[in-house]
Motif scaffolding. Structure first.
Motif, PDB file in Angstrom:
ATOM      1  N   CYS A  79      18.897 -32.145 -53.737  1.00 19.59           N
ATOM      2  CA  CYS A  79      19.340 -33.457 -53.274  1.00 19.59           C
ATOM      3  C   CYS A  79      20.713 -33.821 -53.834  1.00 19.59           C
ATOM      4  O   CYS A  79      21.577 -34.300 -53.091  1.00 19.59           O
ATOM      5  CB  CYS A  79      18.324 -34.526 -53.651  1.00 19.59           C
ATOM      6  SG  CYS A  79      18.743 -36.170 -53.064  1.00 19.59           S
ATOM      7  N   GLY A 132      23.542 -31.757 -52.223  1.00 16.02           N
ATOM      8  CA  GLY A 132      23.692 -32.163 -50.834  1.00 16.02           C
ATOM      9  C   GLY A 132      24.279 -33.548 -50.697  1.00 16.02           C
ATOM     10  O   GLY A 132      25.090 -33.815 -49.805  1.00 16.02           O
ATOM     11  N   GLY A 148      27.648 -34.283 -48.775  1.00 20.04           N
ATOM     12  CA  GLY A 148      27.517 -35.191 -47.643  1.00 20.04           C
ATOM     13  C   GLY A 148      28.303 -36.473 -47.825  1.00 20.04           C
ATOM     14  O   GLY A 148      28.878 -37.007 -46.873  1.00 20.04           O
ATOM     15  N   ALA A 197      22.230 -38.244 -45.725  1.00 16.06           N
ATOM     16  CA  ALA A 197      21.969 -37.085 -44.872  1.00 16.06           C
ATOM     17  C   ALA A 197      22.086 -35.787 -45.671  1.00 16.06           C
ATOM     18  O   ALA A 197      21.277 -34.869 -45.502  1.00 16.06           O
ATOM     19  CB  ALA A 197      22.947 -37.069 -43.703  1.00 16.06           C
ATOM     20  N   GLY A 198      23.072 -35.708 -46.559  1.00 14.58           N
ATOM     21  CA  GLY A 198      23.241 -34.515 -47.391  1.00 14.58           C
ATOM     22  C   GLY A 198      22.076 -34.304 -48.321  1.00 14.58           C
ATOM     23  O   GLY A 198      21.632 -33.168 -48.545  1.00 14.58           O
ATOM     24  N   LEU A 241      18.945 -35.292 -47.793  1.00 14.73           N
ATOM     25  CA  LEU A 241      17.814 -34.824 -46.988  1.00 14.73           C
ATOM     26  C   LEU A 241      17.975 -33.357 -46.617  1.00 14.73           C
ATOM     27  O   LEU A 241      17.022 -32.579 -46.687  1.00 14.73           O
ATOM     28  CB  LEU A 241      17.665 -35.689 -45.742  1.00 14.73           C
ATOM     29  CG  LEU A 241      17.204 -37.118 -46.000  1.00 14.73           C
ATOM     30  CD1 LEU A 241      17.216 -37.915 -44.710  1.00 14.73           C
ATOM     31  CD2 LEU A 241      15.829 -37.130 -46.623  1.00 14.73           C
ATOM     32  N   TYR A 242      19.186 -32.969 -46.223  1.00 17.27           N
ATOM     33  CA  TYR A 242      19.414 -31.568 -45.869  1.00 17.27           C
ATOM     34  C   TYR A 242      19.258 -30.667 -47.097  1.00 17.27           C
ATOM     35  O   TYR A 242      18.669 -29.585 -47.010  1.00 17.27           O
ATOM     36  CB  TYR A 242      20.798 -31.364 -45.244  1.00 17.27           C
ATOM     37  CG  TYR A 242      21.071 -29.910 -44.991  1.00 17.27           C
ATOM     38  CD1 TYR A 242      20.476 -29.260 -43.915  1.00 17.27           C
ATOM     39  CD2 TYR A 242      21.879 -29.162 -45.838  1.00 17.27           C
ATOM     40  CE1 TYR A 242      20.695 -27.918 -43.677  1.00 17.27           C
ATOM     41  CE2 TYR A 242      22.097 -27.818 -45.611  1.00 17.27           C
ATOM     42  CZ  TYR A 242      21.506 -27.205 -44.538  1.00 17.27           C
ATOM     43  OH  TYR A 242      21.714 -25.871 -44.317  1.00 17.27           O
ATOM     44  N   GLY A 243      19.780 -31.105 -48.232  1.00 15.71           N
ATOM     45  CA  GLY A 243      19.668 -30.308 -49.451  1.00 15.71           C
ATOM     46  C   GLY A 243      18.225 -30.090 -49.858  1.00 15.71           C
ATOM     47  O   GLY A 243      17.836 -28.992 -50.272  1.00 15.71           O
ATOM     48  N   HIS A 276      15.646 -30.144 -47.803  1.00 10.45           N
ATOM     49  CA  HIS A 276      15.067 -29.257 -46.791  1.00 10.45           C
ATOM     50  C   HIS A 276      15.437 -27.801 -47.076  1.00 10.45           C
ATOM     51  O   HIS A 276      14.589 -26.912 -47.030  1.00 10.45           O
ATOM     52  CB  HIS A 276      15.554 -29.680 -45.404  1.00 10.45           C
ATOM     53  CG  HIS A 276      15.179 -28.741 -44.320  1.00 10.45           C
ATOM     54  ND1 HIS A 276      13.888 -28.625 -43.843  1.00 10.45           N
ATOM     55  CD2 HIS A 276      15.917 -27.850 -43.605  1.00 10.45           C
ATOM     56  CE1 HIS A 276      13.865 -27.712 -42.893  1.00 10.45           C
ATOM     57  NE2 HIS A 276      15.082 -27.227 -42.728  1.00 10.45           N
ATOM     58  N   HIS A 277      16.706 -27.576 -47.389  1.00 12.39           N
ATOM     59  CA  HIS A 277      17.182 -26.221 -47.663  1.00 12.39           C
ATOM     60  C   HIS A 277      16.514 -25.651 -48.918  1.00 12.39           C
ATOM     61  O   HIS A 277      16.107 -24.479 -48.942  1.00 12.39           O
ATOM     62  CB  HIS A 277      18.696 -26.231 -47.814  1.00 12.39           C
ATOM     63  CG  HIS A 277      19.301 -24.883 -47.954  1.00 12.39           C
ATOM     64  ND1 HIS A 277      19.311 -23.956 -46.935  1.00 12.39           N
ATOM     65  CD2 HIS A 277      19.900 -24.274 -49.012  1.00 12.39           C
ATOM     66  CE1 HIS A 277      19.894 -22.851 -47.356  1.00 12.39           C
ATOM     67  NE2 HIS A 277      20.258 -23.027 -48.617  1.00 12.39           N
ATOM     68  N   GLU A 325      12.983 -24.634 -48.092  1.00 14.70           N
ATOM     69  CA  GLU A 325      12.955 -23.370 -47.348  1.00 14.70           C
ATOM     70  C   GLU A 325      13.160 -22.179 -48.277  1.00 14.70           C
ATOM     71  O   GLU A 325      12.485 -21.159 -48.153  1.00 14.70           O
ATOM     72  CB  GLU A 325      14.021 -23.359 -46.265  1.00 14.70           C
ATOM     73  CG  GLU A 325      13.671 -24.130 -45.027  1.00 14.70           C
ATOM     74  CD  GLU A 325      14.734 -24.011 -43.963  1.00 14.70           C
ATOM     75  OE1 GLU A 325      15.884 -23.621 -44.270  1.00 14.70           O
ATOM     76  OE2 GLU A 325      14.416 -24.313 -42.805  1.00 14.70           O
TER      77      GLU A 325
END
Length: 81
Positions: A26, A29, A33, A50-51, A53-55, A57-58, A61
């Protein structure tokens, strides 16, 4: 203008309060972001959200991929007994 920023800040605080494990990815990201959002129209807070959330998610994964590889190596190791 202040109302959406307050909503995003509140959402980030609630996400951050859930647990420490969710913070993985987080911060990095959010920084990326936030900078991108700032240069893309002075929306640094939205970019940071947004960054983040993407961080997350990544990172999730990557953690799942590592878990799969570890399981695969355990299966391969057991088959060679």
């Amino acid at each position: 203008m202040k109302s959406p920023l307050l909503a995003v800040a509140t959402a980030l605080l609630m996400l951050g309060a859930t647990s420490a494990a969710n913070a993985k990815g987080c911060i990095k990201g959010a920084v990326v972001g936030g900078v991108a959002g700032h240069y893309a129209g002075h929306h640094g807070v939205l970019g940071a959200a947004a960054g983040c959330l993407y961080g997350r998610h990544h990172a999730k994964e990557q953690q799942e991929q590592e878990r799969r590889q570890q399981q695969q190596s355990q299966v391969n190791g057991q088959g060679k007994l």
